[in-house]
Design a protein around this motif. Structure first.
Motif, PDB file in Angstrom:
ATOM      1  N   TRP A  86      42.571  31.898  43.759  1.00 53.53           N
ATOM      2  CA  TRP A  86      42.968  32.769  44.875  1.00 53.53           C
ATOM      3  C   TRP A  86      43.801  33.939  44.360  1.00 53.53           C
ATOM      4  CZ3 TRP A  86      47.804  33.715  47.404  1.00 53.53           C
ATOM      5  CH2 TRP A  86      47.690  34.351  48.645  1.00 53.53           C
TER       6      TRP A  86
ATOM      7  N   LEU B 287      34.540  36.428  48.949  1.00 55.67           N
ATOM      8  CA  LEU B 287      35.706  35.617  48.581  1.00 55.67           C
ATOM      9  C   LEU B 287      36.958  36.070  49.315  1.00 55.67           C
ATOM     10  CD1 LEU B 287      36.902  33.371  46.823  1.00 55.67           C
ATOM     11  CD2 LEU B 287      37.278  35.088  45.032  1.00 55.67           C
ATOM     12  N   ALA B 288      37.113  37.367  49.483  1.00 55.25           N
ATOM     13  CA  ALA B 288      38.318  37.895  50.127  1.00 55.25           C
ATOM     14  C   ALA B 288      38.430  37.466  51.577  1.00 55.25           C
ATOM     15  CB  ALA B 288      38.328  39.423  50.034  1.00 55.25           C
TER      16      ALA B 288
ATOM     17  N   SER C 152      43.782  35.218  41.483  1.00 52.83           N
ATOM     18  CA  SER C 152      43.022  36.120  40.611  1.00 52.83           C
ATOM     19  C   SER C 152      42.535  37.352  41.360  1.00 52.83           C
ATOM     20  CB  SER C 152      41.834  35.385  39.988  1.00 52.83           C
ATOM     21  OG  SER C 152      40.783  35.176  40.928  1.00 52.83           O
ATOM     22  N   GLN C 153      42.408  37.250  42.671  1.00 56.86           N
ATOM     23  CA  GLN C 153      41.941  38.394  43.447  1.00 56.86           C
ATOM     24  C   GLN C 153      42.920  39.568  43.401  1.00 56.86           C
ATOM     25  OE1 GLN C 153      39.760  37.099  47.309  1.00 56.86           O
ATOM     26  NE2 GLN C 153      41.212  35.460  46.864  1.00 56.86           N
TER      27      GLN C 153
ATOM     28  N   LEU D  59      32.971  38.355  40.869  1.00 60.15           N
ATOM     29  CA  LEU D  59      33.870  37.487  40.106  1.00 60.15           C
ATOM     30  C   LEU D  59      33.075  36.278  39.627  1.00 60.15           C
ATOM     31  CD1 LEU D  59      37.035  37.487  42.408  1.00 60.15           C
ATOM     32  CD2 LEU D  59      36.509  39.015  40.527  1.00 60.15           C
TER      33      LEU D  59
ATOM     34  N   ASP E 299      33.788  43.833  41.387  1.00 61.60           N
ATOM     35  CA  ASP E 299      33.060  43.629  42.640  1.00 61.60           C
ATOM     36  C   ASP E 299      32.451  42.232  42.656  1.00 61.60           C
ATOM     37  OD1 ASP E 299      33.270  46.475  43.557  1.00 61.60           O
ATOM     38  OD2 ASP E 299      32.083  46.803  41.746  1.00 61.60           O
TER      39      ASP E 299
ATOM     40  N   MET F 137      42.684  45.278  47.381  1.00 58.60           N
ATOM     41  CA  MET F 137      41.265  45.020  47.493  1.00 58.60           C
ATOM     42  C   MET F 137      40.458  46.307  47.355  1.00 58.60           C
ATOM     43  SD  MET F 137      40.684  41.832  47.932  1.00 58.60           S
ATOM     44  CE  MET F 137      42.099  40.893  47.381  1.00 58.60           C
TER      45      MET F 137
ATOM     46  N   ALA G 271      42.313  36.553  51.434  1.00 64.95           N
ATOM     47  CA  ALA G 271      43.083  37.593  50.763  1.00 64.95           C
ATOM     48  C   ALA G 271      43.140  38.878  51.578  1.00 64.95           C
ATOM     49  CB  ALA G 271      42.488  37.871  49.383  1.00 64.95           C
TER      50      ALA G 271
ATOM     51  N   ALA H 240      35.298  45.191  49.203  1.00 58.52           N
ATOM     52  CA  ALA H 240      35.682  43.870  49.675  1.00 58.52           C
ATOM     53  C   ALA H 240      35.862  43.827  51.186  1.00 58.52           C
ATOM     54  CB  ALA H 240      36.981  43.429  49.020  1.00 58.52           C
TER      55      ALA H 240
ATOM     56  N   THR I 108      42.415  41.283  39.422  1.00 60.81           N
ATOM     57  CA  THR I 108      41.106  41.625  38.887  1.00 60.81           C
ATOM     58  C   THR I 108      40.549  42.832  39.636  1.00 60.81           C
ATOM     59  OG1 THR I 108      40.094  40.007  40.396  1.00 60.81           O
ATOM     60  CG2 THR I 108      40.531  39.291  38.130  1.00 60.81           C
TER      61      THR I 108
ATOM     62  N   ARG J 161      33.186  39.729  45.648  1.00 61.82           N
ATOM     63  CA  ARG J 161      34.557  39.852  46.142  1.00 61.82           C
ATOM     64  C   ARG J 161      34.569  40.041  47.656  1.00 61.82           C
ATOM     65  NH1 ARG J 161      39.580  41.440  43.959  1.00 61.82           N
ATOM     66  NH2 ARG J 161      38.607  41.809  41.945  1.00 61.82           N
TER      67      ARG J 161
END
Length: 321
Positions: A107, A207-208, A109-110, A118, A116, A311, A303, A315, A113, A204
């Motif tokens: 989490w 995930l976000a 890592s967002q 991961l 686009d 972001m 996130a 994202a 990094t 991303r």
């Protein structure tokens, strides 16, 4: 998931050449993230081999980022010397606090990094090759409808046997917990060979938007929430060949299973208490004694909901209905 889904969305890592992926990549930024805790013995090999093959030799990755989760060994130094950008999880957005667990590292890592896409790879690999990374990127770079890719592989339980029956027996929590849960609660995911695989890749932009369990339930939760958000056709899987790493002790697997069950409960009937008091038993000089382990089942919010989250614009698409 049906047999049709399996036929459409199951790939082999050999389906794409590096040349194909480099052409498809265009301006897409790609980050490799390696969550690590006390993995000094193996993380250097993971980082150095991937860097040599996919950054120094070809330009498939923009960065390799190791998230060090409270290691007490030389993980940080070894990963840095091997060529990774290393962050201690506790030092990433300290205003948000710090929690133990693999999911917490992923989490966080967002926030450090830029990719686009991961790609997540475990730090404790001992029988693997660098094709894991391009294999996971294949569907994301060539199929715009795919947002999450799971790896699967032979994962032997190395207990002295050398036969076909041992090839997939390394995933004990998968077979005893995750797969029965999927059959009962989320059969759309039944076509996944290894739903708890630590090697996976994600946009991303997806995930976000996901809640992230801080422990070992991160992989299953991401799958369940992706189906709810985008549908099962947003998921693909890739046969990566063979993977081996060390195995957890049985009682530790009990804690992992508890986190997975709690994550599914949070997405269904009722949330579990946090922490969950897991009562186990072990032998002692006077017989059998109970051991109560407090298992954290905390989840981090998406996130995109965190103030000042760095972001990229990619994202923040509209969420699919």
């Amino acid at each position: 998931m049906t047999d049709d889904w399996f036929a459409r969305n199951t790939h082999r890592w050999q389906d794409w050449s590096l040349e194909d992926l480099l052409a498809a990549r265009g301006g897409t930024r790609v980050s490799l993230v390696v969550p690590a805790r006390n993995e000094a013995a193996t993380v250097g090999d993971v980082v150095s081999r991937v860097r040599s093959a996919l950054m120094d030799t070809v330009d498939l990755l923009d960065e390799i980022v190791v998230i060090d989760s409270d290691s007490t060994d030389d993980t940080y130094a070894v990963a840095s010397d091997a060529g990774a950008v290393v962050h201690r999880a506790a030092e990433i957005r300290p205003d948000l606090g710090s929690l133990p667990g693999k999911g917490e590292a992923m989490w966080k890592s967002q926030f450090v990094t830029t990719g686009d896409l991961l790609v997540f790879v475990d730090a404790d690999l001992v029988d693997w090759d660098t094709h894991f990374v391009p294999g996971l990127l294949g569907p994301l770079l060539t199929r715009p409808e795919v947002s999450l890719v799971k790896g699967f592989y032979e994962r032997p339980h190395l207990d002295g046997r050398d036969d076909d029956t041992a090839a997939y027996e390394g995933g004990r929590v998968t077979e005893l917990v995750a797969r029965p849960l999927i059959a009962l609660r989320c059969p759309e995911l039944a076509g996944l060979v290894q739903p708890l695989a630590g090697e996976w890749a994600v946009r991303r932009s997806l995930l976000a938007r996901l809640s992230v369990p801080t422990g070992y339930a991160v992989e299953l939760a991401a799958l369940v929430d992706t189906v709810a958000d985008l549908g099962v056709e947003a998921i693909a899987q890739v046969d990566l060949g063979r993977r081996a790493h060390r195995h957890q002790a049985l009682r530790d697997l009990g804690a992992m299973a508890t986190q997975i069950l709690a994550a599914m409960e949070a997405r269904g009937l009722r949330p579990a208490p946090d922490p969950v008091p897991l009562r186990q038993y072990h032998p002692s000089a006077t017989g059998i004694e109970p051991l109560v382990r407090e298992v954290a089942v905390t989840e981090r919010p998406p996130a995109v909901s965190v103030p000042d989250a760095p972001m990229p614009a990619s994202a923040l698409p509209a969420v699919a209905p």
